[in-house]
Write a protein that holds these residues in place. Structure first.
Motif, mmCIF file in Angstrom:
data_model
loop_
_atom_site.group_PDB
_atom_site.id
_atom_site.type_symbol
_atom_site.label_atom_id
_atom_site.label_comp_id
_atom_site.label_asym_id
_atom_site.label_seq_id
_atom_site.Cartn_x
_atom_site.Cartn_y
_atom_site.Cartn_z
ATOM 1 N N PHE A 119 -8.411 -72.017 -51.619
ATOM 2 C CA PHE A 119 -8.515 -70.548 -51.516
ATOM 3 C C PHE A 119 -8.104 -70.204 -50.094
ATOM 4 C CE2 PHE A 119 -11.455 -66.730 -50.885
ATOM 5 C CZ PHE A 119 -10.546 -65.841 -51.437
ATOM 6 N N TYR A 135 -4.600 -70.587 -53.909
ATOM 7 C CA TYR A 135 -5.118 -69.323 -54.453
ATOM 8 C C TYR A 135 -5.073 -68.257 -53.365
ATOM 9 C CZ TYR A 135 -7.525 -72.865 -57.354
ATOM 10 O OH TYR A 135 -7.846 -73.936 -58.122
ATOM 11 N N PRO A 176 -9.907 -67.154 -57.975
ATOM 12 C CA PRO A 176 -9.702 -67.492 -59.392
ATOM 13 C C PRO A 176 -10.985 -67.224 -60.179
ATOM 14 C CG PRO A 176 -9.424 -69.420 -57.934
ATOM 15 C CD PRO A 176 -9.979 -68.329 -57.107
#
Ligand SMILES: [Fe+2]
Ligand SMILES: [Fe+2]
Length: 465
Positions: free
Chosen positions: A225, A97, A101
């Motif tokens: 992330f 990511y 998200p």
């Protein structure tokens, strides 16, 4: 000079107008907070500090004299690797990511805020310590830890301001509003509300509580992330020094106590007796264990499934990154007894991380015990059982003795001064805390370090008073 040119960074701050606007508001508040809650009495002094000005091997450790309010707090992420993917959980192998998200927004924000809150909290806890430093070398190390915790706050605030919009900015403001130990607006985690007002506490804190930070950051350094992973990877380089300060600090204290034990009673000779050191180990180890969260945790399962928080060295030491089938056997209290229970591994990941942490702490204990052995003493220091004195998780609602045997709450109350620092112990330690600030001199309760900072001798004037 342009404000943004003074902020060392590798996040393209000079081009990012949105981030500049957010920082413009936050930065003066941070500096006010630093003046109000940072090291008391030393803000105008020159301190020999290391500053990170880039992430290159030659850039992240620049040593020079700096006044702490002029420290160049920067924003650094470990450089991105091309084609990064999510390394574990249900989305294993998908592209990492790059933005938050939507479905994990709240979880991620909570993870970042909880980590971020610990950074200014520790500066607040250590605020008064400079006044009782055992040497200029130690004083400098304290301030190094303090400015880097300030930078870690910046690292988390960057993530909040850059990736979470309005509510991220609000959270960044709130990080400067809570206060360690203040009942009306306490810091989020309890270990960060405990007083850290003498140097024995400080060394235990940097040994045990900063080490929790190492394990949390390591688990987040695996995150899918990517900005969070890269931020934490860089923070870990600084965190290593904090643990060094704690680990070697206690070792020097043990060494001095051992010398005094051969001359007589350390308490009569102005040293810190081993039993008081042991009680402080018990205190900070148990509070630091709480920071890993509950033994059985649906959050840990959710964070892992989502690819947000991995295990320690997820890529290096595991082959199965799905962890869908495995179980973990842990000890819980049932029917008034400690019993084993099987739980799905994903729900046990807090406990797995805690286990890694405990093994790391044991290595520190082994180093201190080696010091005792080398001094020819048979006494040894140890870690309490992880069930002892817990305030979070399976064991929090029961009482255990230092070996982990279930006891009644009454028995715990009756015996707690055997295991945890009493008011008298704390007062005794405090009575020893007289400042020593002459270059090359050191307080009588601690041994000098094996070497100075960055090739400088112990006698170097690390802080100009
Ligand atoms: Fe930190
Ligand atoms: Fe730290």
């Amino acid at each position: 000079m342009n404000l943004y040119e003074r902020i060392p960074n590798n996040v393209n701050l000079s081009e990012d107008k949105k981030l500049q606007r957010a920082l413009e508001k936050w930065l003066p508040n941070f500096l006010d907070w630093w003046q109000e809650m940072g090291p008391d009495g030393f803000q105008t002094k020159d301190v020999y500090l290391r500053t990170a000005i880039s992430v290159e091997p030659d850039g992240w450790a620049n040593f020079d004299y700096v006044k702490m309010p002029d420290y160049r707090w920067g924003i650094f992420l470990k450089p991105a690797a091309a084609g990064a993917t999510i390394g574990f959980g249900d989305n294993l192998g998908q592209p990492a990511y790059q933005e938050v998200p939507g479905e994990f927004r709240n979880s991620l924000r909570r993870i970042i805020v909880t980590q971020g809150d610990t950074e200014p909290a520790s500066v607040e806890q250590q605020r008064e310590l400079g006044k009782t430093c055992p040497s200029l070398y130690d004083l400098r190390n304290l301030f190094q830890v303090n400015v880097e915790e300030g930078r870690h706050l910046w690292a988390m605030v960057y993530l909040l301001q850059r990736y979470f919009g309005r509510d991220g900015r609000d959270e960044a403001d709130a990080l400067l509003e809570r206060r360690s130990g203040n009942p009306d607006k306490p810091r989020i985690l309890e270990a960060f509300n405990q007083p850290c007002d003498d140097w024995l506490n400080f060394f235990c804190f940097t040994m045990f509580t900063d080490r929790d930070g190492k394990y949390q950051l390591s688990a987040l350094a695996e995150s899918g992330f990517e900005p969070l992973a890269r931020t934490c990877q860089f923070m870990l380089t600084e965190e290593a020094h904090h643990m060094f300060v704690g680990d070697t600090g206690i070792n020097r204290l043990v060494k001095r106590t051992a010398q005094l034990m051969k001359e007589g009673d350390p308490r009569e000779l102005g040293g810190i007796p081993l039993d008081i050191i042991q009680k402080h180990i018990n205190f900070w180890f148990s509070y630091s264990l709480d920071l890993f969260g509950g033994e059985i945790s649906s959050n840990s399962a959710d964070f892992f499934a989502a690819g947000l928080k991995g295990r320690y060295k997820e890529q290096e030491q595991y082959e199965d990154h799905l962890v869908a089938e495995q179980n973990f056997t842990m000890k819980v209290v049932a029917d008034g007894q400690v019993k084993e229970r099987e739980v799905p591994m994903r729900n046990a990941l807090n406990e797995v991380l805690r286990g890694e942490y405990v093994r790391d702490c044991e290595k520190g204990l082994a180093r201190w015990n080696k010091t005792l052995a080398e001094a020819g003493l048979s006494e040894r220091l140890y870690l309490p059982n992880p069930r002892f004195h817990r305030h979070v998780g399976e064991y929090a609602t029961h009482a255990f003795d230092i070996q982990g045997y279930l006891i009644t709450a009454e028995e715990f109350e009756r015996r707690k001064s055997e295991w945890l620092p009493s008011i008298e112990d704390r007062e005794y330690v405090r009575s020893l805390m007289q400042p020593v600030t002459e270059p090359g001199k050191i307080a009588g309760w601690i041994a000098p370090p094996a070497s100075g900072v960055k090739g400088k001798p112990f006698e170097f004037e690390y802080v100009r008073l």
